[in-house]
Write a protein that holds these residues in place. Structure first.
Motif, PDB file in Angstrom:
ATOM      1  N   SER A  18      35.823  48.446  36.506  1.00 36.16           N
ATOM      2  CA  SER A  18      34.600  47.657  36.532  1.00 36.16           C
ATOM      3  C   SER A  18      33.960  47.510  37.927  1.00 36.16           C
ATOM      4  CB  SER A  18      34.654  46.369  35.892  1.00 36.16           C
ATOM      5  OG  SER A  18      35.318  45.415  36.899  1.00 36.16           O
ATOM      6  N   PRO A  19      32.670  47.222  37.815  1.00 35.75           N
ATOM      7  CA  PRO A  19      31.979  47.246  39.281  1.00 35.75           C
ATOM      8  C   PRO A  19      32.668  46.157  39.924  1.00 35.75           C
ATOM      9  CG  PRO A  19      30.327  47.711  37.658  1.00 35.75           C
ATOM     10  CD  PRO A  19      31.765  47.648  36.714  1.00 35.75           C
ATOM     11  N   MET A  20      32.731  44.955  39.164  1.00 29.50           N
ATOM     12  CA  MET A  20      33.269  43.810  39.864  1.00 29.50           C
ATOM     13  C   MET A  20      34.805  44.077  40.580  1.00 29.50           C
ATOM     14  SD  MET A  20      33.419  39.965  38.344  1.00 29.50           S
ATOM     15  CE  MET A  20      31.802  39.669  38.500  1.00 29.50           C
ATOM     16  N   ARG A  21      35.355  44.884  39.706  1.00 33.73           N
ATOM     17  CA  ARG A  21      36.996  45.105  40.371  1.00 33.73           C
ATOM     18  C   ARG A  21      36.824  46.004  41.709  1.00 33.73           C
ATOM     19  NH1 ARG A  21      41.474  43.940  38.723  1.00 33.73           N
ATOM     20  NH2 ARG A  21      40.885  43.368  36.553  1.00 33.73           N
ATOM     21  N   GLU A  25      38.113  45.019  45.345  1.00 31.89           N
ATOM     22  CA  GLU A  25      39.008  45.773  46.162  1.00 31.89           C
ATOM     23  C   GLU A  25      38.560  46.154  47.684  1.00 31.89           C
ATOM     24  OE1 GLU A  25      40.023  48.835  43.302  1.00 31.89           O
ATOM     25  OE2 GLU A  25      41.246  47.699  42.152  1.00 31.89           O
ATOM     26  N   ARG A  26      37.163  46.535  47.628  1.00 31.51           N
ATOM     27  CA  ARG A  26      36.527  46.658  48.616  1.00 31.51           C
ATOM     28  C   ARG A  26      36.367  45.613  49.717  1.00 31.51           C
ATOM     29  NH1 ARG A  26      31.517  47.481  47.161  1.00 31.51           N
ATOM     30  NH2 ARG A  26      30.574  46.190  48.237  1.00 31.51           N
ATOM     31  N   TRP A  31      38.635  42.220  54.265  1.00 32.27           N
ATOM     32  CA  TRP A  31      39.434  41.186  55.027  1.00 32.27           C
ATOM     33  C   TRP A  31      40.847  41.585  55.537  1.00 32.27           C
ATOM     34  CZ3 TRP A  31      39.151  36.589  56.680  1.00 32.27           C
ATOM     35  CH2 TRP A  31      40.579  35.880  56.676  1.00 32.27           C
ATOM     36  N   GLN A  32      41.334  42.427  54.805  1.00 31.41           N
ATOM     37  CA  GLN A  32      42.832  42.756  55.392  1.00 31.41           C
ATOM     38  C   GLN A  32      42.531  43.375  56.601  1.00 31.41           C
ATOM     39  OE1 GLN A  32      44.355  44.831  51.835  1.00 31.41           O
ATOM     40  NE2 GLN A  32      45.256  42.817  51.173  1.00 31.41           N
ATOM     41  N   GLN A 101      41.540  37.595  41.798  1.00 32.17           N
ATOM     42  CA  GLN A 101      42.410  38.912  41.002  1.00 32.17           C
ATOM     43  C   GLN A 101      42.775  38.509  39.914  1.00 32.17           C
ATOM     44  OE1 GLN A 101      45.708  40.553  42.996  1.00 32.17           O
ATOM     45  NE2 GLN A 101      44.993  42.632  42.243  1.00 32.17           N
ATOM     46  N   ALA A 102      43.426  37.274  39.652  1.00 30.12           N
ATOM     47  CA  ALA A 102      44.227  36.687  38.357  1.00 30.12           C
ATOM     48  C   ALA A 102      43.075  36.580  37.141  1.00 30.12           C
ATOM     49  CB  ALA A 102      45.012  35.432  38.426  1.00 30.12           C
TER      50      ALA A 102
END
Length: 149
Positions: A18-21, A25-26, A31-32, A101-102
Motif C-alpha cells: 500500500s502507498p501508506m506502508r 517505510e520511507r 528517521w533511522q 506499524q502495528a
C-alpha cells in the motif's frame, strides 16, 4: 504464457504494497538515517481519556530510553504514576513507529499520519481501531521536537 503469469504475479505483489506502508517505510528509514540519539519533544494524546488535562507531555529520550517525562504542570511522571505504562507506550519516536506499524498491520480500521519533512518521524497519527465504534479513536501529535547534544 509464462511471461503473462510472471507479469500477473508482479502486479499482484505490487498491489499488496500500500502507498501508506511504503510511505511509512520511507519515513522510518529517514528517521533511522538521521541517527538522533538524544532529543526532546512534546506529545499530545487526543482521546476520550481521564488524563486529557495533563497534555501535552514533555519527553526527553536518550539512546532510545525515556530519560525524563513530565506533564503540562511540570510534574515528573514516574513508573508509580497510574498512567505511566500508557504514556510510555508512545514516549519515544521508535515506539511511535512501532505503534504505527502495528496499526498498519491490521490492528486499526482507519489510519491517518503526517511525517516531519526533515527527520521523518510521525508528527500526527490518528488511529481508529474500530470504524463504527465510539470513543476508541486515538490521536497522537508530536511537536516542539528538539535534537539535543
Amino acid at each position: 504464457m509464462k511471461k503473462t503469469l510472471l507479469l500477473l504475479s508482479i502486479l499482484l505483489l505490487m498491489a499488496c504494497v500500500s502507498p501508506m506502508r511504503s510511505d511509512f517505510e520511507r519515513h522510518q528509514k529517514k528517521w533511522q538515517e538521521a541517527n538522533i540519539t538524544h532529543y526532546r519533544f512534546e506529545l499530545n494524546m487526543i482521546c476520550f481519556c481521564t488524563f486529557r488535562n495533563r497534555m501535552p507531555l514533555q519527553i526527553e529520550v536518550l539512546n532510545g530510553q525515556i530519560a525524563a517525562m513530565t506533564d503540562n504542570t511540570g510534574k515528573t511522571i514516574t513508573a508509580a504514576d497510574a498512567h505511566y505504562d500508557f504514556f510510555a507506550r508512545y514516549a519515544t519516536i521508535d515506539r511511535l513507529f512501532s505503534e504505527l506499524q502495528a496499526s498498519l498491520n491490521g490492528k486499526a480500521d482507519q489510519i491517518a499520519v503526517a511525517y516531519h519533512p526533515s527527520y521523518g518521524f510521525p508528527t500526527r497519527i490518528n488511529i481508529d481501531r474500530i470504524k463504527r465504534a465510539t470513543d476508541d479513536e486515538l490521536g497522537l501529535a508530536v511537536s516542539a521536537f528538539e535534537r539535543l547534544p
